[in-house]
Design a protein around this motif. Structure first.
Motif, PDB file in Angstrom:
ATOM      1  N   VAL A  88      45.127  49.332  44.395  1.00 11.48           N
ATOM      2  CA  VAL A  88      45.615  47.950  44.397  1.00 11.48           C
ATOM      3  C   VAL A  88      46.944  47.900  45.146  1.00 11.48           C
ATOM      4  O   VAL A  88      47.860  48.664  44.819  1.00 11.48           O
ATOM      5  CB  VAL A  88      45.820  47.422  42.960  1.00 11.48           C
ATOM      6  CG1 VAL A  88      46.475  46.046  42.980  1.00 11.48           C
ATOM      7  CG2 VAL A  88      44.499  47.374  42.219  1.00 11.48           C
ATOM      8  N   PHE A 101      42.307  44.784  46.940  1.00  6.95           N
ATOM      9  CA  PHE A 101      41.619  45.982  46.463  1.00  6.95           C
ATOM     10  C   PHE A 101      41.105  46.777  47.662  1.00  6.95           C
ATOM     11  O   PHE A 101      40.599  46.208  48.617  1.00  6.95           O
ATOM     12  CB  PHE A 101      40.415  45.617  45.584  1.00  6.95           C
ATOM     13  CG  PHE A 101      40.759  44.991  44.268  1.00  6.95           C
ATOM     14  CD1 PHE A 101      41.533  45.651  43.337  1.00  6.95           C
ATOM     15  CD2 PHE A 101      40.269  43.721  43.940  1.00  6.95           C
ATOM     16  CE1 PHE A 101      41.840  45.073  42.115  1.00  6.95           C
ATOM     17  CE2 PHE A 101      40.563  43.133  42.721  1.00  6.95           C
ATOM     18  CZ  PHE A 101      41.345  43.811  41.810  1.00  6.95           C
ATOM     19  N   ALA A 134      39.229  51.038  42.625  1.00  5.19           N
ATOM     20  CA  ALA A 134      40.024  50.544  43.745  1.00  5.19           C
ATOM     21  C   ALA A 134      41.463  51.011  43.639  1.00  5.19           C
ATOM     22  O   ALA A 134      41.980  51.249  42.542  1.00  5.19           O
ATOM     23  CB  ALA A 134      39.995  49.008  43.775  1.00  5.19           C
ATOM     24  N   PHE A 168      36.380  43.970  47.509  1.00  4.19           N
ATOM     25  CA  PHE A 168      37.249  44.870  48.262  1.00  4.19           C
ATOM     26  C   PHE A 168      37.740  44.199  49.545  1.00  4.19           C
ATOM     27  O   PHE A 168      37.007  43.430  50.183  1.00  4.19           O
ATOM     28  CB  PHE A 168      36.491  46.148  48.654  1.00  4.19           C
ATOM     29  CG  PHE A 168      36.135  47.046  47.502  1.00  4.19           C
ATOM     30  CD1 PHE A 168      37.114  47.576  46.683  1.00  4.19           C
ATOM     31  CD2 PHE A 168      34.813  47.384  47.251  1.00  4.19           C
ATOM     32  CE1 PHE A 168      36.785  48.429  45.629  1.00  4.19           C
ATOM     33  CE2 PHE A 168      34.473  48.227  46.210  1.00  4.19           C
ATOM     34  CZ  PHE A 168      35.463  48.752  45.392  1.00  4.19           C
ATOM     35  N   CYS A 176      39.671  41.978  38.924  1.00  4.28           N
ATOM     36  CA  CYS A 176      39.031  43.272  39.145  1.00  4.28           C
ATOM     37  C   CYS A 176      37.896  43.100  40.141  1.00  4.28           C
ATOM     38  O   CYS A 176      37.527  41.975  40.498  1.00  4.28           O
ATOM     39  CB  CYS A 176      38.500  43.856  37.834  1.00  4.28           C
ATOM     40  SG  CYS A 176      37.291  42.810  36.983  1.00  4.28           S
ATOM     41  N   THR A 177      37.325  44.200  40.592  1.00  6.92           N
ATOM     42  CA  THR A 177      36.167  44.128  41.475  1.00  6.92           C
ATOM     43  C   THR A 177      34.918  43.769  40.664  1.00  6.92           C
ATOM     44  O   THR A 177      34.895  43.940  39.441  1.00  6.92           O
ATOM     45  CB  THR A 177      35.942  45.461  42.199  1.00  6.92           C
ATOM     46  OG1 THR A 177      35.609  46.467  41.228  1.00  6.92           O
ATOM     47  CG2 THR A 177      37.181  45.883  42.982  1.00  6.92           C
ATOM     48  N   THR A 191      42.526  48.591  38.249  1.00  6.56           N
ATOM     49  CA  THR A 191      42.040  49.461  39.308  1.00  6.56           C
ATOM     50  C   THR A 191      40.580  49.850  39.076  1.00  6.56           C
ATOM     51  O   THR A 191      39.801  49.910  40.027  1.00  6.56           O
ATOM     52  CB  THR A 191      42.892  50.736  39.433  1.00  6.56           C
ATOM     53  OG1 THR A 191      42.826  51.484  38.203  1.00  6.56           O
ATOM     54  CG2 THR A 191      44.346  50.396  39.751  1.00  6.56           C
TER      55      THR A 191
END
Length: 484
Positions: A178, A166, A176, A152, A94-95, A70
């Motif tokens: 999830v 996300f 984020a 995202f 992940c972002t 997250t």
């Protein structure tokens, strides 16, 4: 003719952390024959919790196919290097900003762990001979190498058959919520929910349509004061600087340090605070601050506000400069990690400035039980640093409005804004009273089913049943909720 299996599809959630505590976020999701973790954080605070970091992981790490993060804070990402050491070979999703932040935080965490082990070996203060770090810098770099960026609002498949997405949560860069979907059933993990009126970060987005929501509850039993951080910080700093003192502000290197620097710059420009020097003494926070321009779309700040923050702040880089800072006199402000006073350069600043009543220590985030920050917030007359008791003569002030976490009413507002009514909400990532108080509010104000799971509880997301009266020994060798 082949045999068609009558067994229902498996979509299970097991709580391996963030239960009864605000740290150690780890959620195991089993979808068919695949396993993934949502978050892989460190336990922090009380020794009994920290020892969980050294325990055998409840699931064979080699059996985990992927991890979805997250955000980058260590209580959500900090166990990743250890998971890699223990055999995890999958991808970490992940972002982009989370990956960049983890590239700073995880090696720094490993470096501190190596330093602590080295100090223990030199001074003979460990029960273990030799003392070993939980993980090393090389493992941290390997964990970052496993990370794959994803933007995202764009769907992806962390494991075959599971769709993930996300959705921006404010809080810190890259943070984020999830949402995981499998065979028509969805579960959303809130991660850490940001503030709707944070001075730096954008507000969190509404939860995606989901049958189930796993929400944090760090401030589930309290509200942030209505005045906001700007006035509260001004009231805390002004008398210290006017009397020529030093204000030491332990701050989380990711998020809080930058918000503090922005607000202090505003106050000084408006003439609300004396024009005393402001120092940022955290190499990690300095590196993080440099990312804010790159990800400015996630901020409320424009380029002028960022420039003002940079111009107003004096960066301390080397250990020599840090030591020299301890020999200076006030008035001045020192912002330094870590936010709960568990390590870093801020410890040396406390040794130098905490005994003097002319000075102040300003705490600006949640202080988990068992940390030095919690002791300071509780009025301790001394704290132990590097084996010595340091007297606390300085004024200690805890800001109630400086947290990057949503308070109880903001969490309720975030849940209420969900695209669809969920079948149930799991309340995690909070101390017991905070989690249970939020559960009550969810049930009474929203009319939704809400549960506070215990460590090791397993829930069948497909069947949707939760009978806390039926306990069974689960396949992981830990307790699970029976849904049959």
């Amino acid at each position: 003719m082949g045999i068609v299996s009558s067994k229902p599809p498996v979509f299970r959630l097991t709580f391996l952390g963030a239960t009864g505590t605000v740290t150690g976020s780890r959620y195991l999701v089993e979808a068919g024959d695949k396993r993934l973790l949502v978050d892989c954080g460190l336990f922090q605070g009380y020794k009994a919790l920290r020892l969980r970091n050294w325990a055998v992981f409840p699931v064979d790490p080699a059996s985990i196919d992927a991890v979805v993060l997250t955000h980058a804070h260590l209580d959500h990402s900090g166990y990743l290097p250890k998971l890699v050491d223990e055999g995890f070979e999958g991808v970490v999703w992940c972002t982009p900003a989370t990956r960049r932040l983890c590239g700073i935080l995880l090696p720094d965490s490993a470096h501190l762990l190596e330093e602590e082990a080295g100090y223990a070996n030199r001074t003979g203060t460990s029960k273990h001979h030799p003392a070993e770090p939980l993980y090393r810098v090389a493992s941290a770099h390997e964990a970052v190498r496993r990370m794959r960026n994803w933007d995202f609002d764009a769907p992806f498949e962390p494991v075959p058959g599971v769709t993930a997405r996300f959705r921006s949560q404010g809080h810190i860069l890259g943070a984020a919520a999830v949402t995981l979907s499998y065979r028509g059933v969805s579960v959303t993990f809130s991660g850490d929910i940001g503030r709707y009126h944070d001075p730096v970060m954008q507000a969190p987005n509404r939860p995606a349509a989901s049958e189930w929501i796993v929400t944090e509850s760090t401030y589930g039993d309290r509200e942030h004061p209505p005045g906001g951080m700007k006035q509260e910080l001004c009231d805390a700093l002004k008398p210290v600087l006017q009397r020529g003192g030093v204000a030491v502000i332990p701050a989380f290197a990711v998020g809080r340090a930058q918000s503090l620097l922005h607000v202090i710059a505003q106050l000084q420009e408006e003439g609300e605070l004396p024009a005393a020097p402001v120092y940022l003494n955290s190499p990690m926070a300095t590196d993080v601050t440099s990312l804010y321009r790159q990800y400015s779309g996630q901020l409320r700040l424009d380029e002028a506000a960022l420039e003002k923050m940079y111009r107003n702040t004096r960066i301390i880089n080397s250990p020599e400069e840090s030591k020299e800072l301890n020999r200076r006199k006030g008035p001045m402000v020192i912002v330094s990690a870590s936010g709960m006073v568990t390590g870093g350069r801020v410890l040396h600043h406390l040794i130098a400035f905490a005994p003097d009543p002319l000075n102040a220590i300003i705490l600006c985030g949640f202080q988990a039980g068992g940390t030095r920050g919690a002791l300071l917030a509780g009025g301790a007359g001394h704290v132990r640093i590097y084996g010595e008791d340091i007297a606390i003569g300085a004024q200690v002030k805890q800001l109630a409005s400086a947290s990057a976490h949503a308070d109880a009413t903001e969490i309720i507002a975030w849940l209420r804004s969900a695209e669809t009514r969920p079948r149930g909400v799991f309340v995690t990532h909070g101390e017991p009273h905070a989690a249970d108080r939020l559960r009550v509010r969810i049930e009474h104000e929203l009319g939704w089913s809400a549960f506070v799971p215990e460590f090791g509880a397993t829930f069948d997301l497909m069947s949707g049943g939760l009978d806390v009266g039926l306990m069974a020994r689960g396949p992981l060798g830990i307790e699970k909720f029976s849904t049959s």
